[in-house]
Motif scaffolding. Structure first.
Motif: not given
Lengths: 71, 379
Positions: B137-164
């Protein structure tokens, strides 16, 4: 923070209580578009930004991502 | 319900069930969305000076999602917003103690351009993603990075984690003319963990927890007097419940979020959506949302110019205690890979709606309309 503890405990209880095992061939309903966690990613992004910039709260579902001058 | 071919059902489920982290998209998706956001004008009796005309934002959003080979996908999002209108500069207490506003002129005009690119790798029971983003924007600039991962567990559930991580530069317009800060920085670090659980053949539950830490200039540089702490931690916990009701041929979505931050604000957000299949091509989705927040520890009904500038204070309506209701509806039409979406939502807010409201209803509390039109194509 007490609210948070209660919420986490409730979630854990649901998981620990166990759920019905659903075989892959019984997941036709779960695979329907209207059963997804996000049925409209662009619409979700639009509302997320509006509420982020017009209210004090954010987060809960995913990380904050990039910033904007709107808030 | 009609009888489903088991092999078809299995294939459909395996290919499109996002609760499983290891499932890449199989089709390309290209989408365009135009939206119009318009705030109601403020009552003229609440405005001491400036314009009662508030913000209008027109947004265009383009999205492309495409598989790359069998184990990778990429998603590109670009959007542009054009903003115009007036915003509150300060809040003063009148003879009846009711707060009144000093508004800017209706000459604020700005443009925001945002670009985000994500790449995701899919393994048998996992996925790993990286997102790079920029906002200008004219008065605001932002740069970002995000990391994410997901794992299927016991075929019935999914665990997800993230960082930005986001690194932002603030350069208010007309800074010298109005004595505003000329340059400032803000950094945001955010962590998330989530668990998605299949409950039975018709329902599932998502639970998520996020922690966000903000450091730097967190005040509003355009207000006459606004001093906030330079650090803020935010906690938010959420639940998403999805259930399909066979007898109605519809899905019910229920969401809840609990939020708490270092400014002393806590909030509750509840959403409900009903996704009704009318036919193979038509779907109607009415929705309602309730939101309530308490006020920040340093919130004041009116600016206090007798306090030193180093003492925290803000009369920003977004830091007051209030509640809000949104009601809306979306219609979807689908034909041969094409999808058209039309939505309308109305938002109203008032301090009487809240669970822990401020003493006075802030005159800048918002009411707005949000209208959107989208077209999508899968191939």
């Amino acid at each position: 923070m007490n609210y948070l503890k209660q919420l986490i405990l409730s979630c854990a209880t649901v998981v620990v209580m166990g759920c019905e095992t659903v075989a892959p061939w019984d997941r036709e309903v779960l695979a329907r578009p209207e059963m997804q966690l996000s049925t409209d990613p662009m619409g979700d992004a639009l509302f997320e930004q509006v509420y982020l910039s017009k209210e004090a709260s954010a987060g809960g579902y995913k990380t904050a991502g990039g910033g904007c001058g709107c808030n | 319900m009609k009888k489903i071919d088991p092999l078809l059902a299995l294939t459909t489920a395996a290919l499109s069930l996002p609760v499983f982290a290891g499932n890449p998209p199989t089709e390309k998706e290209i989408s365009l969305r135009a939206s119009s956001y318009k705030e109601d004008d403020i009552s003229k009796t609440s405005v001491l000076s400036g314009s009662p005309e508030r913000y209008k934002i027109d947004k265009t959003h383009f999205r492309l999602l495409t598989p790359i080979g069998s184990n990778w996908s990429t998603e590109i999002n670009t959007s542009q917003e054009v903003m115009s209108g007036a915003s509150p500069w300060g809040t003063f207490s009148g003879s009846d103690e009711q707060p009144s506003l000093i508004m800017s002129g209706a000459t604020i005009k700005d443009k925001r351009t945002e670009v985000g690119v994500s790449i995701t790798n899919y393994q048998d029971n996992a996925s790993y993603g990286v997102t790079l983003g920029t906002s200008h924007e004219d008065d605001y600039k932002s740069r970002s990075i995000g990391l994410s991962a997901g794992w299927d567990l016991n075929n019935m559930s999914t665990l997800g984690i993230g960082f930005s991580f986001s690194d932002d530069d603030i350069e208010p317009t007309d800074a010298k003319k109005f004595g505003r800060i000329q340059q400032a920085k803000k950094q945001t670090r955010s962590f998330s963990v989530s668990w998605t659980q299949i409950i039975n053949a018709n329902s599932l539950l998502f639970s998520g927890l996020t922690y966000t830490n903000k450091e730097g200039f967190l005040s509003d540089p355009y207000k006459l007097r606004d001093t906030r702490p330079d650090k803020k931690s935010e906690w938010a916990a959420s639940l998403k419940y999805r259930i399909f009701i066979d007898s109605k041929n519809a899905a019910l979505h229920l969401n809840y979020r609990l939020y708490n931050d270092g400014f002393g604000i806590n909030s509750h957000t509840v959403n409900a959506e009903w996704h009704q299949n009318i036919s193979l091509r038509w779907k109607i989705s009415p929705r309602i949302r309730y939101y309530s927040q308490s006020q920040a520890d340093f919130y004041l009904d009116a600016d206090d110019f007798s306090l030193p500038k180093t003492v925290n204070q803000s009369s920003d309506h977004r830091l007051s205690g209030y509640g809000a209701i949104t009601a809306g509806i979306q219609a979807n039409y689908e034909l041969s890979g094409w999808k058209i979406k039309v939505g309308f939502d109305r938002y109203i807010s008032d301090n009487h709606y809240g669970h822990d409201s401020s003493r006075y209803s802030h005159p800048a509390l918002l009411d707005f309309n949000l209208t959107s039109l989208g077209i999508e194509y899968k191939f």
